[in-house]
Design a protein around this motif. Structure first.
Motif, PDB file in Angstrom:
ATOM      1  N   LYS A  83       0.870  -1.181   0.000  1.00 28.48           N
ATOM      2  CA  LYS A  83       0.000   0.000   0.000  1.00 28.48           C
ATOM      3  C   LYS A  83       0.904   1.226   0.000  1.00 28.48           C
ATOM      4  CE  LYS A  83      -2.115   1.271   3.838  1.00 28.48           C
ATOM      5  NZ  LYS A  83      -1.847   2.704   4.088  1.00 28.48           N
ATOM      6  N   ASP A  84       0.661   2.145  -1.000  1.00 25.00           N
ATOM      7  CA  ASP A  84       1.470   3.376  -0.991  1.00 25.00           C
ATOM      8  C   ASP A  84       0.694   4.481  -0.286  1.00 25.00           C
ATOM      9  OD1 ASP A  84      -0.295   4.690  -2.808  1.00 25.00           O
ATOM     10  OD2 ASP A  84       0.756   3.806  -4.524  1.00 25.00           O
ATOM     11  N   SER A  85       1.307   5.609  -0.158  1.00 31.18           N
ATOM     12  CA  SER A  85       0.734   6.700   0.627  1.00 31.18           C
ATOM     13  C   SER A  85      -0.521   7.286   0.016  1.00 31.18           C
ATOM     14  CB  SER A  85       1.774   7.818   0.811  1.00 31.18           C
ATOM     15  OG  SER A  85       2.328   8.203  -0.436  1.00 31.18           O
ATOM     16  N   SER A  86      -0.774   6.984  -1.235  1.00 28.89           N
ATOM     17  CA  SER A  86      -1.992   7.497  -1.871  1.00 28.89           C
ATOM     18  C   SER A  86      -3.160   6.528  -1.783  1.00 28.89           C
ATOM     19  CB  SER A  86      -1.700   7.803  -3.353  1.00 28.89           C
ATOM     20  OG  SER A  86      -1.412   6.595  -4.066  1.00 28.89           O
ATOM     21  N   GLU A  87      -2.916   5.308  -1.262  1.00 28.72           N
ATOM     22  CA  GLU A  87      -3.955   4.284  -1.208  1.00 28.72           C
ATOM     23  C   GLU A  87      -4.459   4.108   0.229  1.00 28.72           C
ATOM     24  OE1 GLU A  87      -2.601   1.272  -4.779  1.00 28.72           O
ATOM     25  OE2 GLU A  87      -1.507   1.191  -2.893  1.00 28.72           O
TER      26      GLU A  87
END
Length: 861
Positions: free
Chosen positions: A691-695
Motif C-alpha cells: 500500500k502506498d501513501s496514496s492508497e
C-alpha cells in the motif's frame, strides 16, 4: 412334815397323766398322715399352678424373645457372601428343622437330654438320678437340666443359680412344652446356643469351623459340635484341639451306647485330626470394613424406620455392587507402606480411594484409610481441599459449556497477571497457551483468567450441577485453584468427574442393588433416578480430550497411566501453617476415569502440622491410581471414549512466515523484500501485500514462490507499506500476516540506469522473427489477485494468567499480600503453585488451597 410327802406323790401322779396324753394312738397317726398328705397335695397343686401360670405369664410377656435374631448377610456383585452383620448377641444364621440331619439331632439329644422326647419340660427321673449321684460323690457331678430348661435359661433368664431362678426356669420350660412341639423346641435350642468365637447357632458353627453346610457334615464333625455347648471356648477345635478331640470321643461313646452309631464308625470318627478350613482367616478378618460400613449406612437410609440394630439382626440379605477383584486390589495397595510417605512418628500418612462404574453409578470398591477399623473414620466421606483437581469443575468445564472456548483456544495472559489485588503466580510465567496445554501443565494464571472470563457465578453454578455446593464465602477467584471454605470429599470428586466420563449425564453413586428379608420378599430394589443431562455432550468430550493429556509426557499425572485410555487431573493444597516456610502440602489428589470406571484418590494426614505434611505431592496419588486400577480392571472389557456427534475439530492455521525484512536500495532504485519460510512450507506460496501513501487499503503486489522479491516500481517521495502471508492453495488458507514494514523513497532524483537500446533492425538488416504461437509476440500478463479476498484469522480470547504443570509434584508456598508464590519442583516436571493474596475483592489466604491455588479471593465475576 406329813404334808410334804403327800404333795410329792400328787406331782408324780400329774406327770404320769401328762405322759399318757402325749402318746399317739393309731387313729391319731392315721389322721395326722392323712391331713399331711392332703396338705402336701394342695401345696403341690398350688406350686404346679404357680409354676405353670408363672411360666405362661413370662412366655406371653416376653414372646418377642422367641423370635431369634439372625445376622443379616451382605453379598458381592457375583452373589457370593461377603460377611454377616453380626451383633454382640446375634452372631447367628438360623437353620430350619428340615436342614438338620437326623444324626445331628440325635447327637445333641444323646449328649444333652436323653429323655428329651419323653418328659414335659422337667425330667424328674433325671433329677432323682442326679441327686443320688451327687449324694454318693458328696459333690455336684451331674446336671439335670433338660434341653427345654436350657432353652428357657438361654432366652429368658440370667446366669445366676438362685432357687427362685431355677424355679422360674422350670416354669418357663413347662410353658414352652405346652405351647411348642419337640421339633420346634429343638430347632430353637440349636439356633440359639453358643459355639465359641462369638458364634451362635449350629448353622454358623458348621460354616465357621468346617466350611460346610449342615447336610454335608460328617460324623466326627457332628460329634465335635455336639460336645461344644458344655464349654464353648474350651471345647472348640481352634482354641484347644486336644480338649475338643477328647470331648468328641465322649460324645461318640454316648452315641454308641444309645445304638446311634456302630463301633467302627465311633473309632473312625475318634481318630480324625481337625484341620481348620483354608478360608478361616477370611472368616476371622471381618473383610472390607469401610465398604461394609458404607453399605450399612445406605441400607438404613433406604429402608424406612430401620435402625442399625434391627438391620443387623433382621436376617436380611443385602446384595451389593462390591467387586471383589477391585476391592482386593485396593486393600492390597493400601496395606503396602511403600505407597505412602514415611511419618516421623506414630501418626501415619493416610489415604482414601473410591472406585465407581459411572455407567450405572455402582460403587465397585472403597478404602476408608489405612488400618481402617469397623465404624471408624471413613475418609471417603471427609472433606479436604481439592487443589488443582477442581479446575475442570469450576473453570474449564463452565468455559467449554459456553460454546465460546475449545481445547485449542489460545489463552494469552501476557497483559493480565493480576485480578484486582489477587495476583496468582505460577512457574511458567505469563504468555500465550492453549487451554489444553494449560490443563496438561496445570497452569494457575490460565485457570484464574478463565474463571474471571466466564464469571464466578457461572463457575459455582456449574459445580453445583455436578453435586458440589460451595459456601457463600467461596464467591472469589481462588476457587479456580481449589481454595474452598469447606473442601470436598473423595466421593464428591468421583461423582463430579463421573459426569464428564458419562457424556455429561448425571450419575447416582450407590452400593445396594436389592434387599430381601427372611421370607425371600424384596424389601428394597434399587431403581436409578432419571438421568439428567447436566452439561453438553460436547463439553464432556472436550474435557476428556484435554485431561487425557495430563497423563502424557510433560503432564502432571503420568504415574496414573494404565493399559487403557484414562483422563484425569492432579491436585495439591498448601499446608497453611502460619510461620512455616515449606513447599510441602496438606492434600494430594488424583481423580481420573477410563471409559468404564471413575476413581478418586486422596492422600494426606488427618491432622496437619509442621511434622505431618506431604512432600511428594500429587505424584504419589497418581501412582496409587495407576497401581490399583491396573489390577482392579483386569476383568473389565476394554472400550474407548465415544465421541458425540457435532464435535468441532481444531482448525489449524497456516503457519506464518518469520523474519520479514524490507529495505530500499538507492543505487538500484528498488525495494528488496525477504522472509523465512514457515516449517510447514510444503505446497506454500507467498503473497506480498503493498500500500502506498496514496492508497487507503493494501492490495496484492505479487505472488511469489521464493522467499524474496524486489519491488522496482517505486517512485521518489512516496511511502510504501509491505507485509507477507503464506498461502496454501490446496486448503485455501492464508496465514496470519507478518509484521508490516514502511519504506520511504527519498525525494532526490534517482539515477535510473540507462538501458541499451535495441536497434529497430538487426545489423544484418533483417526484421526479427515473429513466433508462430498465435500471440504475435505479445506477453500475457498475470491476472491480478482480488484484493478483497478474506484472510482467515483467529482472534485470541484475551489476556489472562498462567497456571503451573508438574507431572510429579504440585508444590509451592502460601503467601499474603499480592499473592506471590515460590514454586516447588516436582518429581517429573514443574509444579503446581499458587498463593492467596489479600485485598479488596480479591484474596484472603486460608492456607488450604492448591499449590497452584489461592486461599480465598474476590475478582471480576
Amino acid at each position: 412334815m406329813a404334808e410334804q410327802p403327800r404333795r410329792s406323790k400328787q406331782k408324780e401322779q400329774k406327770r404320769g397323766t401328762a405322759k399318757k396324753k402325749k402318746r399317739m394312738t393309731p387313729r391319731k397317726w392315721f389322721f395326722a398322715l392323712f391331713f399331711t398328705a392332703v396338705f402336701a397335695v394342695v401345696c403341690g397343686i398350688i406350686g404346679y399352678l404357680f409354676i405353670t401360670l408363672n411360666g405362661e405369664r413370662i412366655l406371653t410377656e416376653q414372646a418377642d424373645k422367641l423370635v431369634l435374631g439372625e445376622a443379616s448377610i451382605i453379598y458381592d456383585v457375583n452373589g457370593k457372601e461377603v460377611t454377616k452383620l453380626y451383633d454382640a448377641s446375634a452372631n447367628r444364621e438360623n437353620a430350619e428343622f428340615d436342614e438338620m440331619p437326623k444324626l445331628l439331632l440325635d447327637a445333641f439329644v444323646a449328649t444333652e437330654d436323653q429323655r428329651f422326647y419323653e418328659h414335659s419340660g422337667i425330667d424328674f427321673f433325671s433329677i432323682g438320678r442326679a441327686v443320688v449321684k451327687d449324694v454318693i460323690a458328696r459333690s455336684k457331678v451331674e446336671g439335670a437340666s433338660t434341653i427345654t430348661q436350657q432353652l428357657a435359661k438361654n432366652i429368658f433368664l440370667t446366669a445366676d443359680k438362685t432357687f427362685f431362678r431355677k424355679a422360674t426356669e422350670a416354669s418357663i420350660a413347662v410353658a414352652l412344652e405346652n405351647k411348642y412341639s419337640k421339633q420346634e423346641i429343638l430347632t430353637l435350642y440349636l439356633n440359639r446356643i453358643p459355639f465359641g468365637k462369638g458364634i451362635y447357632g449350629i448353622k454358623g458353627a458348621a460354616d465357621y469351623y468346617f466350611d460346610k453346610d449342615l447336610k454335608d457334615l460328617k460324623l466326627w464333625q457332628i460329634a465335635t459340635l455336639a460336645g461344644m455347648p458344655k464349654a464353648p471356648n474350651r471345647y472348640n477345635p481352634i482354641n484347644d484341639p486336644e480338649s475338643s478331640m477328647a470331648r468328641r470321643a465322649v460324645i461318640l461313646k454316648l452315641m454308641y451306647d444309645q445304638k446311634l452309631i456302630t463301633q467302627q464308625e465311633m473309632e473312625e470318627a475318634k481318630a480324625v485330626v481337625y484341620e481348620p478350613p483354608a478360608n478361616l482367616e477370611e472368616k476371622k478378618s471381618d473383610p472390607y470394613k469401610a465398604y461394609i460400613d458404607y453399605v450399612i449406612e445406605e441400607a438404613v437410609k433406604v429402608i424406612p424406620n430401620m435402625t442399625e440394630e434391627e438391620l443387623r439382626i433382621g436376617g436380611y440379605r443385602i446384595y451389593t455392587s462390591l467387586n471383589p477383584t477391585a476391592q482386593q486390589a485396593v486393600e492390597k495397595e493400601f496395606a503396602d507402606d511403600d505407597n505412602f510417605e514415611k511419618s516421623t512418628d506414630d501418626q501415619k500418612a493416610q489415604g482414601a480411594m473410591i472406585i465407581m462404574d459411572h455407567r450405572d453409578g455402582t460403587i465397585q470398591a472403597m478404602a476408608g484409610g489405612r488400618d481402617y477399623v469397623r465404624k471408624g473414620l471413613n475418609r471417603v466421606e471427609v472433606k479436604r481441599q481439592p487443589g488443582s483437581a477442581f479446575k475442570p469443575i469450576v473453570s474449564y468445564g463452565p468455559a467449554l459449556e459456553t460454546g465460546d472456548y475449545y481445547p485449542w483456544t489460545v489463552i494469552n495472559q501476557e497483559q493480565q497477571k493480576c485480578f484486582g489485588d489477587y495476583c496468582p503466580r505460577d512457574p511458567h510465567g505469563a504468555g500465550a497457551v492453549s487451554m489444553q496445554q494449560a490443563i496438561k501443565e496445570s497452569r494457575n494464571l490460565a485457570a484464574v483468567w478463565m474463571l474471571n472470563e466466564v464469571g464466578i457465578n457461572n463457575g459455582i453454578a456449574f459445580a453445583k450441577k455436578l453435586g458440589i455446593e460451595l459456601a457463600p464465602e467461596d464467591r472469589n477467584l481462588a476457587i479456580a485453584l481449589g481454595g474452598l471454605t469447606n473442601g470436598v470429599t473423595p466421593l464428591q470428586m468421583a461423582e463430579a468427574y463421573s459426569v464428564f466420563a458419562n457424556g455429561g449425564k448425571s450419575v447416582d453413586p450407590h452400593t445396594i442393588t436389592k434387599i430381601e428379608n427372611t421370607s425371600n420378599k424384596k424389601v428394597f430394589t434399587y431403581r436409578a433416578p432419571q438421568a439428567k443431562q447436566l452439561m453438553k455432550p460436547e463439553t464432556a468430550w472436550y474435557m476428556t480430550q484435554m485431561m487425557q493429556t495430563v497423563l502424557e509426557s510433560g503432564g502432571t499425572g503420568t504415574g496414573a497411566r494404565i493399559d487403557r485410555p484414562v483422563a484425569g487431573k492432579t491436585g495439591t493444597s498448601q499446608h497453611g501453617i502460619p510461620g512455616f516456610n515449606s513447599s510441602a502440602n496438606r492434600d494430594a489428589w488424583f481423580v481420573g476415569y477410563s471409559p468404564e470406571w471413575t476413581a478418586a484418590v486422596w492422600m494426606g494426614y488427618d491432622i496437619t502440622d509442621k511434622q505431618h505434611v506431604i512432600k511428594k505431592s500429587s505424584s504419589q496419588a497418581a501412582a496409587m491410581f495407576g497401581k490399583v486400577m491396573k489390577q482392579a480392571m483386569k476383568n473389565v472389557k476394554k472400550s474407548s471414549f465415544q465421541q458425540p456427534s457435532g464435535i468441532k475439530q481444531e482448525v489449524k492455521e497456516q503457519t506464518a512466515v518469520t523474519n520479514f525484512n524490507a529495505v530500499f536500495l538507492a543505487d538500484q532504485a528498488k525495494v528488496q523484500l525477504s522472509w523465512t519460510a514457515p516449517e510447514d512450507s510444503k505446497g506454500v506460496t507467498y503473497r506480498v501485500y503493498r500500500k502506498d501513501s496514496s492508497e487507503s487499503e493494501f492490495s496484492v503486489f505479487v505472488d511469489a514462490i521464493t522467499t524474496s522479491v524486489d519491488d522496482m516500481s517505486v517512485f521518489p517521495g512516496m511511502t510504501y507499506q509491505y507485509y507477507v502471508v503464506a498461502y496454501n492453495a490446496e486448503e485455501d488458507k492464508e496465514s496470519k500476516a507478518s509484521e508490516s514494514i514502511t519504506i520511504e523513497v527519498p525525494e532526490t532524483e534517482v539515477d535510473i540506469p540507462e538501458q541499451p537500446m535495441e536497434p529497430d533492425t538487426p545489423d544484418d538488416g533483417e526484421l526479427p522473427e515473429i513466433p508462430n504461437d498465435g500471440t504475435n509476440g505479445e506477453v500475457t500478463p498475470t491476472p491480478p489477485v482480488d484484493p478483497n479476498q478474506p484472510v482467515e484469522t483467529e482472534t485470541p480470547p484475551g489476556d489472562g494468567g498462567t497456571d503451573s504443570p508438574g507431572p510429579g509434584n504440585d508444590n509451592g508456598n502460601n503467601g499474603n499480600g499480592n499473592g506471590s508464590v515460590d514454586p516447588g519442583q516436582g518429581a517429573d516436571g514443574p509444579v503446581e503453585s499458587t498463593d492467596p493474596g489479600t485485598g479488596d475483592g480479591t484474596v484472603t489466604g486460608k492456607g488450604t488451597t492448591d499449590k497452584n491455588d489461592a486461599g480465598s479471593a474476590g475478582g471480576k465475576a
